[in-house]
Design an enzyme around this catalytic site. Structure first.
Site, PDB file in Angstrom:
ATOM      1  N   ARG A 142      -4.674   1.367  -0.960  1.00  0.00           N
ATOM      2  CA  ARG A 142      -4.509  -0.060  -0.667  1.00  0.00           C
ATOM      3  C   ARG A 142      -4.397  -0.920  -1.915  1.00  0.00           C
ATOM      4  O   ARG A 142      -5.168  -0.771  -2.864  1.00  0.00           O
ATOM      5  CB  ARG A 142      -5.702  -0.561   0.158  1.00  0.00           C
ATOM      6  CG  ARG A 142      -5.520  -2.013   0.607  1.00  0.00           C
ATOM      7  CD  ARG A 142      -6.711  -2.540   1.354  1.00  0.00           C
ATOM      8  NE  ARG A 142      -6.429  -3.879   1.860  1.00  0.00           N
ATOM      9  CZ  ARG A 142      -7.335  -4.851   2.003  1.00  0.00           C
ATOM     10  NH1 ARG A 142      -8.603  -4.612   1.687  1.00  0.00           N
ATOM     11  NH2 ARG A 142      -6.989  -6.034   2.450  1.00  0.00           N
ATOM     12  N   CYS A 180       0.831  -1.188   0.000  1.00  0.00           N
ATOM     13  CA  CYS A 180       0.000   0.000   0.000  1.00  0.00           C
ATOM     14  C   CYS A 180       0.872   1.246   0.000  1.00  0.00           C
ATOM     15  O   CYS A 180       2.098   1.173  -0.038  1.00  0.00           O
ATOM     16  CB  CYS A 180      -0.889   0.007   1.250  1.00  0.00           C
ATOM     17  SG  CYS A 180      -1.766  -1.537   1.554  1.00  0.00           S
TER      18      CYS A 180
END
Length: 618
Positions: free
Chosen positions: A54, A2
């Site tokens: 993410r 991420c």
């Protein structure tokens, strides 16, 4: 994997202007979206804001971040980038202590572990990570980075506000930060680059959390920096046979642990011993599950015609890749990069790093990762084995071993060849580089029982772990994450690094065999001709047309009279450099960066100055 970002101020109440600060947080994760294109989120509290983009690898439906948990009136929040490979064991420990989990993701393991044990919990993590945890009860922000520095985390202080992000672009998205560079940063670019001094972010007042470091800020405490992990030197007491057995066990366990994923995995396979070992173990594990491993290798269009063997690159990869594919039964894809695409990716590489990088060595990897990412989100690589087991020439060549400077850049003259005399006097490059080198050597963990030669071996090893390995880890992280691909590095497991650090050189290279210890630990897993193949690094193009294209671009972009890099170079020196033949066998950085890569690096510096609107300040 991420991208994380955020800010903290011990006296400011961000909620008073919530709309404004939420907009900043959104802008920060939008700059990092390539690291995590699957989901995004923000969290704003009184003194802290967290932002997250993410890439969904584990607990795809339940792993939204920033993650917030409250227990007994205490609220803590986390933004995290990485993978924890012992999450299952840690989760079981926390459950026995009464904690109940709402997800199956490792993010929650870190957060609840912090709430149970405090910041010391980071020492229990086996993985790659960069994370920010805000403890509202203590009004404290903690920034952590994994011991090997696989995952990046930058920060800056601006009027008592701490601003941080996985990549520099995330920090520059904050309106209070300017893209400025001073003498230190310019020395990093021209004298040290594409490496960087540990903790240096090149831009003025920009720092990077050091590998194995925890940085904390609190309402009643000043900035606190603490190294929670470091190497220790001591005598190695295991026999040669026991050492091989231990290394084999550690390596195979690290590879198997790093296969954990809720999405399919693949491996990069060059036909060298490192990536071949990783691929062999992965293939065997997947076969037990009735699955076939996918492998990928990289090369350049027509390289079989243009390749020139030299001391640094003695052989091509493809014949060895074919042997390995047949041996492990993988589904293999040969990927190639052409000249035009490689030059195009030079400038994408700058965007990925927010800095000049490893020229075409980096740009080609960026392109290959873009192709792999169309099919996979997770790839295991053979990165870091050479730094840990002593595979590079500077571990073995006497002139490198004795050099009183960084062994991968022993001669600074190629770096100065095109710079103006005025700029060279301003930089005082030799002093800067020498001070950086001496500072690092002084940090080497010592053992009083070492012979002078073994003590020097430790220095060379330490420099490799803290400098050269960091450059390659940066390259792998940015090239992969720019394309939403998570590249894992099993050899960078701290258990392997800690154990091998104290193994004497005679065991590592018994009978004069480079990386003998690793090769012996892989017996039975690989064909002999692969297991004992002489090292050949990541491929690069030897096509003379590539260099010709670069020269034309330098003349067009840099010598046109409008280039920002003209404040550093001497046009007459540049033209002279363009007119002389390149020596591919004398790299100015590492093993691969010679004349063409110097031209590509100059083009990257120019693009960086222009696209980031970099201002030079005194």
């Amino acid at each position: 994997m991420c991208g994380i970002a955020g800010f903290y101020h011990k006296a400011k109440d961000y909620r008073e202007y919530g709309t404004h600060y939420r907009s900043i947080l959104t802008g920060m994760h939008k700059k990092l979206w390539r690291r995590g294109p699957d989901d995004a989120g923000i969290y704003l509290s009184r003194h802290c804001g967290l932002s997250h983009s993410r890439l969904s690898i584990r607990d795809i439906s339940g792993g939204h971040q920033p993650m917030v948990r409250t227990s007994q009136g205490r609220t803590c929040s986390i933004a995290y980038n990485g993978e924890i490979y012992n999450a299952k064991e840690l989760r079981e420990t926390l459950e026995k202590r009464g904690w109940r989990f709402e997800t199956t993701c490792d993010t929650e393991v870190i957060l609840l572990g912090y709430m149970e044990f405090g910041s010391a919990f980071v020492t229990q993590l086996n993985g790659i990570f960069a994370c920010a945890i805000y403890d509202s009860a203590k009004e404290t922000l903690c920034l952590f980075r994994d011991p090997m520095g696989v995952k990046p985390l930058f920060y800056t202080e601006c009027q008592e506000e701490i601003i941080f992000a996985s990549e520099i672009k995330g920090i520059l998205a904050h309106p209070g930060v300017k893209a400025e560079v001073g003498r230190e940063g310019l020395n990093e670019i021209f004298g040290i680059g594409p490496a960087r001094s540990v903790g240096c972010g090149v831009f003025r007042n920009m720092r990077e959390v050091r590998p194995g470091e925890c940085i904390s800020y609190g309402r009643n405490q000043p900035l606190r920096q603490e190294l929670y992990w470091k190497l220790e030197s001591h005598p190695h007491e295991d026999s040669y046979e026991k050492t091989i057995e231990t290394v084999s066990s550690l390596v195979q366990d690290a590879i198997r642990r790093q296969m954990v994923s809720d999405v399919p995995i693949c491996t990069f396979l060059s036909g060298g011993v490192d990536s071949s070992l990783v691929s062999a173990v992965c293939a065997d594990e997947l076969k037990k599950q009735g699955q076939q491993l996918a492998t990928f290798s990289f090369d350049f269009v027509d390289n079989q015609k243009n390749f020139k063997a030299n001391d640094f690159q003695p052989s091509q990869d493809r014949p060895f890749v074919e042997k390995m594919v047949a041996h492990i039964g993988s589904s293999h894809t040969f990927l190639e990069c052409g000249n035009e695409k490689q030059i195009e990716m030079l400038f994408d590489s700058v965007k990925a790093h927010d800095l000049p990088a490893m020229a075409d060595v980096d740009a080609s990897m960026l392109y290959f990762c873009s192709l792999v990412s169309t099919q996979y989100k997770v790839a295991l690589t053979g990165e870091c084995a050479d730094e840990i087991f002593g595979g590079y020439p500077w571990f073995h060549k006497r002139e490198c071993f004795q050099a009183d400077t960084f062994p991968w850049t022993m001669d600074l003259s190629p770096r100065k060849e095109m710079l103006s005399q005025e700029f060279l006097e301003y930089l005082d490059m030799d002093s800067y580089v020498q001070e950086s080198y001496q500072r690092s050597v002084a940090e080497t963990p010592r053992w009083e029982g070492d012979s002078p030669e073994e003590a020097r071996r430790r220095e060379i090893s330490y420099l490799n772990l803290k400098w050269f390995m960091q450059t390659l880890l940066n390259r792998m992280d940015r090239a992969s994450m720019y394309n939403g691909l998570e590249a894992r590095v099993p050899f960078a497991d701290t258990r392997i690094v800690r154990y091998v650090w104290n193994v004497p050189w005679e065991m590592k290279t018994r009978n004069g065999v480079v990386k003998n210890l690793l090769r012996e630990s892989g017996r039975g897993l690989l064909p002999e001709e692969v297991l004992f193949r002489r090292k050949s690094p990541y491929p690069k193009t030897y096509d003379p047309r590539y260099e010709s294209l670069l020269k034309g671009m330098v003349r067009e972009r840099i010598l046109s009279g409008h280039s920002p890099i003209l404040q550093f170079v001497d046009p007459k020196k540049v033209e002279k450099f363009l007119s002389q033949p390149s020596d591919y066998g004398k790299p100015w950085y590492g093993q691969l960066m010679a004349g063409p890569q110097m031209l590509a690096y100059l083009l990257q510096i120019d693009a960086w100055m222009e696209n980031y609107h970099v201002q030079v300040v005194s």
